[in-house]
Design a protein around this motif. Structure first.
Motif, mmCIF file in Angstrom:
data_model
loop_
_atom_site.group_PDB
_atom_site.id
_atom_site.type_symbol
_atom_site.label_atom_id
_atom_site.label_comp_id
_atom_site.label_asym_id
_atom_site.label_seq_id
_atom_site.Cartn_x
_atom_site.Cartn_y
_atom_site.Cartn_z
ATOM 1 N N LEU A 197 6.721 6.997 5.379
ATOM 2 C CA LEU A 197 8.063 6.456 5.636
ATOM 3 C C LEU A 197 8.390 6.597 7.115
ATOM 4 N N PHE A 254 13.107 -2.486 5.532
ATOM 5 C CA PHE A 254 12.307 -2.771 6.727
ATOM 6 C C PHE A 254 11.410 -4.013 6.601
ATOM 7 N N PRO A 255 10.547 -4.095 5.577
ATOM 8 C CA PRO A 255 9.707 -5.308 5.490
ATOM 9 C C PRO A 255 10.514 -6.573 5.251
ATOM 10 N N MET A 310 0.847 -1.200 0.000
ATOM 11 C CA MET A 310 0.000 0.000 0.000
ATOM 12 C C MET A 310 0.874 1.238 0.000
ATOM 13 N N ARG A 330 9.375 0.452 -1.229
ATOM 14 C CA ARG A 330 9.105 -0.351 -0.028
ATOM 15 C C ARG A 330 7.881 -1.234 -0.231
#
Lengths: 275, 259
Positions: A99, A111-112, A92, A160
């Motif tokens: 951020l 990060f993910p 999404m 991301r």
């Protein structure tokens, strides 16, 4: 659109959805379908619940009535762990970018991957640089979010969002407040990512021109109902007053210029209260 | 009639909020194990919550101890008991002022920062973004900060008391002429490890628990606008102060009531 493709062709199906905030009905018994591999846009005036629809699809909000199926799973019947498993396959893009401000661009994209995979750091680095290269910001990997322009922040957020190679991306007002160059870049990225990665895209926007250019199918929402739907060409040729007002940007029409209020003269003549 | 209606409405709002806060606390505590498995998350927060509060705690502790030394000396010298200054300073700090004042300072320094940080994360959709990335913001963001507050608070209270005792000694022995040996030996003889020190530590753990809970919940529950975050930050400081002072009375009555 409900009958235009089989259910298997739809990645997301919204059925008989009703959702209210307080006394205000945001959606009143509406059904929408989002076909696999296509770019579907949800358009409509501000405050019609476009972003709310994305949150309902992502399971962040619960409907009063109706169901939302994503890849055959009833989102609001899933257990928390199953919902999170499903969300790993959804990306999404928030309007603000969302951020994490205490992390660099690189760490935001990583990060993910760091949270959901056990990949070694060297592989994470490679993946992050590939994602940043795809959005043209590999050179900005060490910048902090406060050093980015609005357009750059959205591109980082897009990198991301595709970090875990999702099956679908939801874009919340991706073009709002962008200069023409950033807008062109985002339009190009959304379309090319959709085609190259075989994604399904849902775009929420009120930017008529650019959304019409990349969408395969469009829903126009207003007053809690679907007031128009079809391909961009069908929408342009629609004889619905609602759709035409939205497409031409007329100040008054079915969507009134004035917020509901009591009679103007009465209001001026009354004593009123000081706030 | 309006009064009763208003009372009912505000009670319902308060109970509703208490319910949300309790649910939030349960979720926060349920994430403790996952944070302990990733100590890096905790150490980062220990630095920003604990280490960054070190200076204000140390300086405040020093001055509170010095004032205690001064006031204690004037009172005790009337009775010719200035040799017991060390006991008075240490007991006041370890039992009461250490935990309470450091908790109030903690709420003002770290608590308000936590509320503002979480509130702004909510306002800028960072928490929603995490949820959509299938990352639980409570476990990833809230629990490490909660644990950091819980661990930091007794340590900061200990530092406050220790520095305060040194401050009292500087004034008492250094400036006012109380015998240094008497200052320390009287303190050593009279301060009990369990009754005084451990009870003080228990107080500071309780205060750390509630101050962190209030700060994090207010941030998480804040209306995601600049005014909403500002109000939440104010509520953190005010509610923490009331809760700490109220709990201090209750804990003191329970711990020292039978003396």
């Amino acid at each position: 659109m409900n009958n235009r493709v089989s259910d298997q062709d739809n990645l997301v199906s919204v059925r008989d959805l009703t959702f209210s905030r307080g006394n205000k009905k945001i959606f009143d018994d509406i059904s929408l379908d989002f076909q696999r591999g296509k770019v579907t846009a949800i358009m409509g005036p501000s405050g019609t619940g476009k972003t709310t629809m994305l949150k309902l699809i992502g399971g962040q909000l619960f409907p009063d009535k109706g169901t939302v199926f994503v890849d055959g799973q009833n989102v609001h019947k899933l257990r928390r762990a199953d919902l999170y498993t499903l969300r790993k396959r959804l990306g999404m893009l928030f309007q603000s970018g969302a951020l994490l401000t205490d992390m660099s661009v690189f760490d935001n994209v990583a990060f993910p991957l760091r949270e959901h995979t056990q990949l070694p750091e060297s592989m994470i680095r490679t993946l992050v640089l590939m994602k940043l290269q795809a959005v043209g910001l590999r050179g900005a990997s060490q910048l902090m979010p406060n050093e980015l322009s609005g357009g750059m922040a959205r591109r980082v957020a897009l990198a991301r969002a595709i970090a875990l190679d999702p099956m679908m991306i939801m874009y919340d007002e991706p073009f709002t407040g962008q200069d023409p160059i950033s807008m062109g870049v985002l339009v190009h990225l959304i379309k090319s990512l959709n085609n190259i990665l075989g994604l399904t895209s849902i775009i929420v926007s009120h930017d008529v021109h650019d959304t019409m250019a990349i969408a395969d199918y469009i829903y126009v929402l207003s007053g809690g109902k679907i007031v128009g739907q079809g391909t961009p060409k069908e929408i342009q040729e629609s004889d619905s007053e609602w759709v035409q007002q939205f497409m031409t940007g007329a100040a008054d029409g079915p969507v009134h210029f004035h917020y509901p209020a009591k009679d103007y003269i009465d209001d001026l003549m009354s004593s009123g209260k000081r706030y | 009639m309006d009064f009763i209606e208003g009372l009912g409405r505000s009670s319902r709002i308060s109970f509703n909020k208490l319910g949300r806060a309790t649910h939030f606390l349960i979720q926060t505590i349920s994430g403790v194990m996952s944070v302990l498995m990733r100590p890096r998350l905790l150490t980062k927060q220990l630095y920003s919550v604990g280490v960054m509060s070190f200076l204000i705690i140390t300086i405040s502790g020093l001055f509170v101890g010095m004032v205690l030394g001064l006031q204690g000396y004037y009172t005790l010298s009337d009775f010719g008991a200035e040799e017991t200054l060390g006991v008075m300073v240490a007991a006041s700090l370890v039992r009461e002022l250490g935990p309470v004042v450091s908790a109030l300072l903690f709420a003002g320094r770290a608590g308000s920062a936590l509320t503002a940080e979480i509130g702004l994360m909510k306002a800028t959709e960072q928490l929603s973004g995490m949820e959509m990335m299938a990352i639980d913001p409570i476990k990833r963001i809230i629990t490490p900060r909660f644990l950091a507050g819980l661990i930091s608070m007794p340590l900061l209270a200990g530092i406050f008391s220790a520095v305060g005792i040194v401050g009292g000694q500087i004034v008492g022995s250094g400036l006012l002429g109380v015998d240094e040996g008497a200052y320390w030996s009287q303190m050593q003889a009279s301060i009990d490890f369990y009754d005084d020190i451990i009870n003080g530590v228990i107080k500071s753990i309780v205060f750390g628990f509630v101050a962190s809970w209030i700060a994090l919940f207010e941030g998480y529950d804040a209306i995601p606008t600049s005014e909403g975050v500002s109000r939440a930050t104010t509520r953190t400081v005010v509610n923490s102060a009331f809760t700490i002072l109220g709990l201090d009375f209750i804990l003191t009555a329970l711990m020292f009531g039978d003396h």
